[in-house]
Design a protein around this motif. Structure first.
Motif, PDB file in Angstrom:
ATOM      1  N   UNK A  15       0.830  -1.196   0.000  1.00 48.99           N
ATOM      2  CA  UNK A  15       0.000   0.000   0.000  1.00 48.99           C
ATOM      3  C   UNK A  15       0.877   1.263   0.000  1.00 48.99           C
ATOM      4  N   UNK A  16       1.909   1.273   0.798  1.00 47.15           N
ATOM      5  CA  UNK A  16       2.832   2.409   0.864  1.00 47.15           C
ATOM      6  C   UNK A  16       3.565   2.568  -0.466  1.00 47.15           C
ATOM      7  N   UNK A  17       3.971   1.452  -1.054  1.00 46.09           N
ATOM      8  CA  UNK A  17       4.667   1.488  -2.347  1.00 46.09           C
ATOM      9  C   UNK A  17       3.739   2.038  -3.432  1.00 46.09           C
ATOM     10  N   UNK A  18       2.506   1.575  -3.457  1.00 45.12           N
ATOM     11  CA  UNK A  18       1.538   2.073  -4.445  1.00 45.12           C
ATOM     12  C   UNK A  18       1.260   3.562  -4.234  1.00 45.12           C
ATOM     13  N   UNK A  19       1.159   3.985  -2.985  1.00 46.17           N
ATOM     14  CA  UNK A  19       0.958   5.399  -2.690  1.00 46.17           C
ATOM     15  C   UNK A  19       2.125   6.243  -3.191  1.00 46.17           C
ATOM     16  N   UNK A  40       4.208   5.428  -5.684  1.00 46.84           N
ATOM     17  CA  UNK A  40       4.171   5.413  -7.155  1.00 46.84           C
ATOM     18  C   UNK A  40       3.112   6.383  -7.664  1.00 46.84           C
ATOM     19  N   UNK A  41       1.951   6.372  -7.059  1.00 45.16           N
ATOM     20  CA  UNK A  41       0.880   7.296  -7.465  1.00 45.16           C
ATOM     21  C   UNK A  41       1.323   8.741  -7.245  1.00 45.16           C
ATOM     22  N   UNK A  42       1.987   9.018  -6.143  1.00 50.11           N
ATOM     23  CA  UNK A  42       2.488  10.361  -5.862  1.00 50.11           C
ATOM     24  C   UNK A  42       3.484  10.831  -6.905  1.00 50.11           C
ATOM     25  N   UNK A  43       4.393   9.942  -7.305  1.00 49.68           N
ATOM     26  CA  UNK A  43       5.385  10.282  -8.331  1.00 49.68           C
ATOM     27  C   UNK A  43       4.693  10.547  -9.664  1.00 49.68           C
ATOM     28  N   UNK A  44       3.746   9.697 -10.041  1.00 51.42           N
ATOM     29  CA  UNK A  44       3.031   9.868 -11.309  1.00 51.42           C
ATOM     30  C   UNK A  44       2.270  11.195 -11.321  1.00 51.42           C
ATOM     31  N   UNK A  45       1.591  11.516 -10.244  1.00 54.12           N
ATOM     32  CA  UNK A  45       0.843  12.773 -10.169  1.00 54.12           C
ATOM     33  C   UNK A  45       1.797  13.965 -10.259  1.00 54.12           C
ATOM     34  N   UNK A  46       2.933  13.900  -9.584  1.00 59.04           N
ATOM     35  CA  UNK A  46       3.917  14.987  -9.624  1.00 59.04           C
ATOM     36  C   UNK A  46       4.460  15.181 -11.035  1.00 59.04           C
TER      37      UNK A  46
END
Length: 161
Positions: free
Chosen positions: A6-10, A12-18
């Motif tokens: 869950x932390x890893x997915x969060x 990855x999602x944060x990097x993609x959004x940035x």
């Protein structure tokens, strides 16, 4: 293990959004107008003056660099010609051997002689702009009658001799 995923997915999602936000910002700021990039920086035309520097493009010429100081209101017709130009950021200069001069214009505050913005009409295809935000070259993507601009500025030099 589940919390790590869950932390890893969060992350990855944060990097993609940035990355997406930076890409959107880049493409939004890729195009601008002369009005936005230069004229909007000068908040009070009555409290500003400018210095025009006319530099021969050819290094082989014996012609000297000329400078002219004037109030903004005497340059207003020329600024009106430039205000409608559409610009696109570029990284490499555009060469144009048909341009006889490069015109660098520096806008200063009258009170403390602090530079507000500067721009260079390098040729019929390129304008360079410098301000507190940095320096950037732009390609002129709209119709620009460089010959009328050049004649107008050259007339200012002739009238002041």
């Amino acid at each position: 293990m589940r919390e790590q995923n869950r932390a890893l997915m969060g992350g990855v999602i944060g990097v993609v959004v940035t990355v997406a936000a930076f890409a959107i910002y880049y493409f939004i700021t890729l195009n601008t107008t002369f009005q936005k990039a230069v004229l909007d920086e000068v908040h009070n035309v009555d409290k500003a003056y400018l210095i025009i520097v006319r530099v021969p493009s050819s290094p082989e010429t014996t012609e000297e660099i000329q400078t002219l100081r004037m109030d903004m209101d005497r340059f207003q017709d020329i600024l009106n010609q430039l205000s409608i130009l559409e610009l696109q950021k570029i990284s490499k200069p555009i060469k144009d051997k048909s341009s006889l001069y490069i015109y660098n214009i520096y806008v200063y505050e009258k009170s403390d002689h602090k530079e507000i913005v500067n721009f260079g009409v390098d040729n019929s295809k390129q304008i360079s702009i410098g301000s507190t935000k940095g320096y950037q070259r732009y390609e002129v993507t709209s119709s620009f009658d460089y010959d009328i601009f050049r004649a107008s500025v050259d007339k200012l030099f002739t009238d002041n001799q």
